[in-house]
Design a protein around this motif. Sequence first.
Motif, PDB file in Angstrom:
ATOM      1  N   ASN A   1       0.814  -1.227   0.000  1.00 23.83           N
ATOM      2  CA  ASN A   1       0.000   0.000   0.000  1.00 23.83           C
ATOM      3  C   ASN A   1       0.847   1.277   0.000  1.00 23.83           C
ATOM      4  O   ASN A   1       0.324   2.365   0.231  1.00 23.83           O
ATOM      5  CB  ASN A   1      -0.943   0.010   1.215  1.00 23.83           C
ATOM      6  N   ASP A   2       2.139   1.106  -0.206  1.00 27.01           N
ATOM      7  CA  ASP A   2       3.034   2.271  -0.146  1.00 27.01           C
ATOM      8  C   ASP A   2       2.761   3.249  -1.301  1.00 27.01           C
ATOM      9  O   ASP A   2       2.621   2.845  -2.450  1.00 27.01           O
ATOM     10  CB  ASP A   2       4.491   1.799  -0.214  1.00 27.01           C
ATOM     11  N   GLN A   3       2.633   4.512  -0.990  1.00 28.71           N
ATOM     12  CA  GLN A   3       2.436   5.555  -2.016  1.00 28.71           C
ATOM     13  C   GLN A   3       3.627   6.507  -2.070  1.00 28.71           C
ATOM     14  O   GLN A   3       3.589   7.512  -2.762  1.00 28.71           O
ATOM     15  CB  GLN A   3       1.165   6.359  -1.697  1.00 28.71           C
ATOM     16  N   SER A   4       4.640   6.192  -1.244  1.00 26.57           N
ATOM     17  CA  SER A   4       5.720   7.169  -1.083  1.00 26.57           C
ATOM     18  C   SER A   4       6.988   6.816  -1.860  1.00 26.57           C
ATOM     19  O   SER A   4       8.000   7.497  -1.696  1.00 26.57           O
ATOM     20  CB  SER A   4       6.058   7.305   0.405  1.00 26.57           C
ATOM     21  N   ASN A   5       6.923   5.779  -2.671  1.00 27.72           N
ATOM     22  CA  ASN A   5       8.136   5.297  -3.361  1.00 27.72           C
ATOM     23  C   ASN A   5       9.252   5.050  -2.353  1.00 27.72           C
ATOM     24  O   ASN A   5      10.369   5.571  -2.497  1.00 27.72           O
ATOM     25  CB  ASN A   5       8.594   6.313  -4.414  1.00 27.72           C
ATOM     26  N   HIS A   6       8.924   4.292  -1.345  1.00 26.79           N
ATOM     27  CA  HIS A   6       9.863   4.065  -0.232  1.00 26.79           C
ATOM     28  C   HIS A   6      11.191   3.510  -0.739  1.00 26.79           C
ATOM     29  O   HIS A   6      12.244   3.814  -0.170  1.00 26.79           O
ATOM     30  CB  HIS A   6       9.226   3.099   0.787  1.00 26.79           C
ATOM     31  N   GLN A   7      11.117   2.691  -1.813  1.00 27.04           N
ATOM     32  CA  GLN A   7      12.345   2.071  -2.333  1.00 27.04           C
ATOM     33  C   GLN A   7      13.316   3.112  -2.888  1.00 27.04           C
ATOM     34  O   GLN A   7      14.502   2.828  -3.050  1.00 27.04           O
ATOM     35  CB  GLN A   7      11.996   1.004  -3.397  1.00 27.04           C
ATOM     36  N   ASN A   8      12.818   4.323  -3.132  1.00 30.68           N
ATOM     37  CA  ASN A   8      13.704   5.370  -3.674  1.00 30.68           C
ATOM     38  C   ASN A   8      14.390   6.205  -2.599  1.00 30.68           C
ATOM     39  O   ASN A   8      15.046   7.198  -2.909  1.00 30.68           O
ATOM     40  CB  ASN A   8      12.907   6.314  -4.590  1.00 30.68           C
ATOM     41  N   ILE A   9      14.192   5.820  -1.351  1.00 30.83           N
ATOM     42  CA  ILE A   9      14.852   6.580  -0.273  1.00 30.83           C
ATOM     43  C   ILE A   9      16.323   6.152  -0.214  1.00 30.83           C
ATOM     44  O   ILE A   9      16.648   5.057   0.243  1.00 30.83           O
ATOM     45  CB  ILE A   9      14.166   6.349   1.092  1.00 30.83           C
TER      46      ILE A   9
ATOM     47  N   GLU B   1       5.343  26.511   0.459  1.00 31.96           N
ATOM     48  CA  GLU B   1       5.204  25.052   0.514  1.00 31.96           C
ATOM     49  C   GLU B   1       6.277  24.462  -0.405  1.00 31.96           C
ATOM     50  O   GLU B   1       6.456  24.940  -1.523  1.00 31.96           O
ATOM     51  CB  GLU B   1       3.816  24.690  -0.039  1.00 31.96           C
ATOM     52  N   LEU B   2       7.002  23.444   0.070  1.00 31.01           N
ATOM     53  CA  LEU B   2       8.122  22.937  -0.721  1.00 31.01           C
ATOM     54  C   LEU B   2       7.894  21.555  -1.323  1.00 31.01           C
ATOM     55  O   LEU B   2       8.814  20.974  -1.904  1.00 31.01           O
ATOM     56  CB  LEU B   2       9.396  22.932   0.140  1.00 31.01           C
ATOM     57  N   THR B   3       6.665  21.029  -1.200  1.00 36.91           N
ATOM     58  CA  THR B   3       6.426  19.674  -1.717  1.00 36.91           C
ATOM     59  C   THR B   3       6.788  19.552  -3.197  1.00 36.91           C
ATOM     60  O   THR B   3       7.360  18.564  -3.620  1.00 36.91           O
ATOM     61  CB  THR B   3       4.948  19.288  -1.493  1.00 36.91           C
ATOM     62  N   LYS B   4       6.482  20.566  -3.960  1.00 35.33           N
ATOM     63  CA  LYS B   4       6.750  20.520  -5.402  1.00 35.33           C
ATOM     64  C   LYS B   4       7.777  21.575  -5.813  1.00 35.33           C
ATOM     65  O   LYS B   4       7.743  22.061  -6.956  1.00 35.33           O
ATOM     66  CB  LYS B   4       5.439  20.740  -6.166  1.00 35.33           C
ATOM     67  N   VAL B   5       8.651  21.941  -4.918  1.00 34.84           N
ATOM     68  CA  VAL B   5       9.560  23.065  -5.193  1.00 34.84           C
ATOM     69  C   VAL B   5      10.538  22.772  -6.347  1.00 34.84           C
ATOM     70  O   VAL B   5      10.901  23.678  -7.107  1.00 34.84           O
ATOM     71  CB  VAL B   5      10.317  23.500  -3.910  1.00 34.84           C
ATOM     72  N   ILE B   6      10.934  21.510  -6.490  1.00 34.54           N
ATOM     73  CA  ILE B   6      11.880  21.200  -7.581  1.00 34.54           C
ATOM     74  C   ILE B   6      11.184  21.393  -8.936  1.00 34.54           C
ATOM     75  O   ILE B   6      11.769  21.930  -9.876  1.00 34.54           O
ATOM     76  CB  ILE B   6      12.429  19.763  -7.432  1.00 34.54           C
TER      77      ILE B   6
ATOM     78  N   PHE C   1      -3.561  16.002  -3.560  1.00 37.10           N
ATOM     79  CA  PHE C   1      -3.087  17.263  -2.968  1.00 37.10           C
ATOM     80  C   PHE C   1      -1.947  17.866  -3.784  1.00 37.10           C
ATOM     81  O   PHE C   1      -1.765  19.093  -3.812  1.00 37.10           O
ATOM     82  CB  PHE C   1      -2.642  17.008  -1.525  1.00 37.10           C
ATOM     83  N   GLU C   2      -1.186  16.993  -4.472  1.00 41.22           N
ATOM     84  CA  GLU C   2      -0.053  17.498  -5.256  1.00 41.22           C
ATOM     85  C   GLU C   2      -0.512  18.496  -6.325  1.00 41.22           C
ATOM     86  O   GLU C   2       0.217  19.401  -6.705  1.00 41.22           O
ATOM     87  CB  GLU C   2       0.745  16.344  -5.884  1.00 41.22           C
TER      88      GLU C   2
ATOM     89  N   GLY D   1       8.738  15.244  -3.849  1.00 37.20           N
ATOM     90  CA  GLY D   1       7.923  15.675  -4.984  1.00 37.20           C
ATOM     91  C   GLY D   1       7.294  14.539  -5.770  1.00 37.20           C
ATOM     92  O   GLY D   1       6.384  14.764  -6.560  1.00 37.20           O
ATOM     93  N   GLU D   2       7.785  13.315  -5.550  1.00 37.59           N
ATOM     94  CA  GLU D   2       7.257  12.171  -6.303  1.00 37.59           C
ATOM     95  C   GLU D   2       6.234  11.353  -5.519  1.00 37.59           C
ATOM     96  O   GLU D   2       5.725  10.341  -6.012  1.00 37.59           O
ATOM     97  CB  GLU D   2       8.425  11.267  -6.724  1.00 37.59           C
TER      98      GLU D   2
END
Lengths: 146, 472
Positions: A34-42, A74-79, A132-133, A125-126
Amino acid sequence: MLSKSQARTFFLGGTVVTFLIFIGLTIYSMAPSNDQSNHQNITEQVIKGKHIWETNNCMGCHAILGEGGYYAPELTKVIDRKGAPMVKAILQSPIPWAPNGRKMVAYEMNDEDAEAMVEYLKWIGEIDLNGFERIVSPLAKDKIKD
Amino acid sequence: MRDSTPIIGAGYDHCKQKNKHMKYKSQQVAYWFFALCMLLFALQIVYGFIMGFARIGMDGLHDWIPFNTARAVHTNLLVVWLLTGFMGAAYYIIPEEAQRELVSVKLAYVQLISLAVVGVAAITGYHFNIWEGRKFLEIPRELDYLVVINVLLFLGIILATLFKGKRQTTTALVMTMGLVFAALLYLPGMIWFDSQVTDSFFRWWVVHLWVEGVWELIMGGILAFLLIKLTGVDREVIEKWLYVIVGLTFLSGILGTGHHYYYIGVNKIWLIVGGVFSALEPLAFLAMALFAVYMYRKGEKNHPNKIALFWTIGAAIVSFIGAGLLGFAHTLPQTNLYTHGTLVTAMHGHYAFWGAYVMIVLAIISYAMPNITGRKRHDKTNGHLAFWLSNIGMLGMVVALGVAGVVQVYLERRLSMDFMVAQEEVKIHFVVMLLCATMFATGIGIYIYEFIKYGRPTDEALTKNEEAVLVS
């Protein structure tokens, strides 16, 4: 009419039942499927970026994932919005960055730290934020894939 | 600081006054906790002004106290002084409920001093970039361990007193349960997570389950104690409804945590669960407001400490508006999609904390001070002035923040205006907020002045009480 012992049962019973459901939903949410955060990319750099984010209390002014100080953007999409080179330049600036006169602390980060921050913000950002994004950064929404 | 106001009981009917004095000498410990509350509250307001002026472009202190420092100090002082107030309330209430002295007054003072030291160390550190940078939980992890030791000491004193006491009342048990759960829920906030999403998820276990969960147990316990004392309504009736209220709190509040999970990168199931249960959260506050007003109407109206009654009933009503209604206003996922991370949250936060927790702490202080010091200053005009100025001032601040928040949402999130451009547009609302904050600060200033004028605890209050019991 409700007795005191019935009221106590309502309190204790309701608390236990809802708490168990809460724990169940937490386990469900944290399941890898159920991961939505791309945990593998950390990566190590992302972790380092998070550490820098926290030890400088960036959240005290900025917001990320909609949480923070509401004093700075807000910096969620700052890149997406500003691009990695500009974000790096702001973090490495020796004088306070001050859009519209509102000052940021001049962190004068070295290249390594600034790069880690960029990687952290790229990962943020991903994340799939349930829609919300699109709202949090209207200026970047054209770049967000359907 | 002492004035010449007569000691309670002089000229009073002792038989009627037996519940209006301090019963146990160890209750005096509460005074020093309350004094620390006053000091930290005053400091919190100072840092609030620094933030307010920064928002209108007057940030001359930026090099020494940048906004993130002012904000961390402002919010952490709030948390620390409210917890100090809860602890003081417990040291006052538990002996009276358990019908015995605290098991150790010396340890209670050790706990107070260590709490103050940890608090001052944390706040000082924030000025030197030493913090964790997690909203509301900025205290560095090294200090977290000291907080844990401090809280364990506090709970040890309270639990030992409660269970060695002659009775364990529902009021005392609910309040103690709230304090124990608050301590346990601090632990998830101490864990490091590599992921910002997981970090945020468990940070809300602390912050949400504190303020919209277990702190309400503490508030409910203090409220029940005050209503029993101030209205004279039968304890069994009040405590029965206390169970119903705290039951509603947990029933809605635990799963209501989901409203913080809508848009932070976790599963969509929280949109439904959080939406449904957080929409039910106002019910607990509505029940609390109705309960307080009904008990007041049902009870005697002859308790002399009217100002404590104002703060008590006020807390129940304002918490319903601030935490209940204003929370509901942006808790549904469809609305929160736009308001998440804006000044609308700050608007709700200010009135919720004010109504639910600040006012109840000021209520117990207002109730306890005449009893601890033996000085009958509760009928002074200053008390009412403090109540109304602070309440009207806070309402004005909340309205200003609310207008700024709605404008921000519209400009930034509907019209795609840049964040800083939108901030320029809402600047004027912060001027209004600062004016209202001045009125608020004047009210709190008068409250603190009255606190100081009460003077220190005196054994005379205790002696008079013993006489009163003997006479009755």
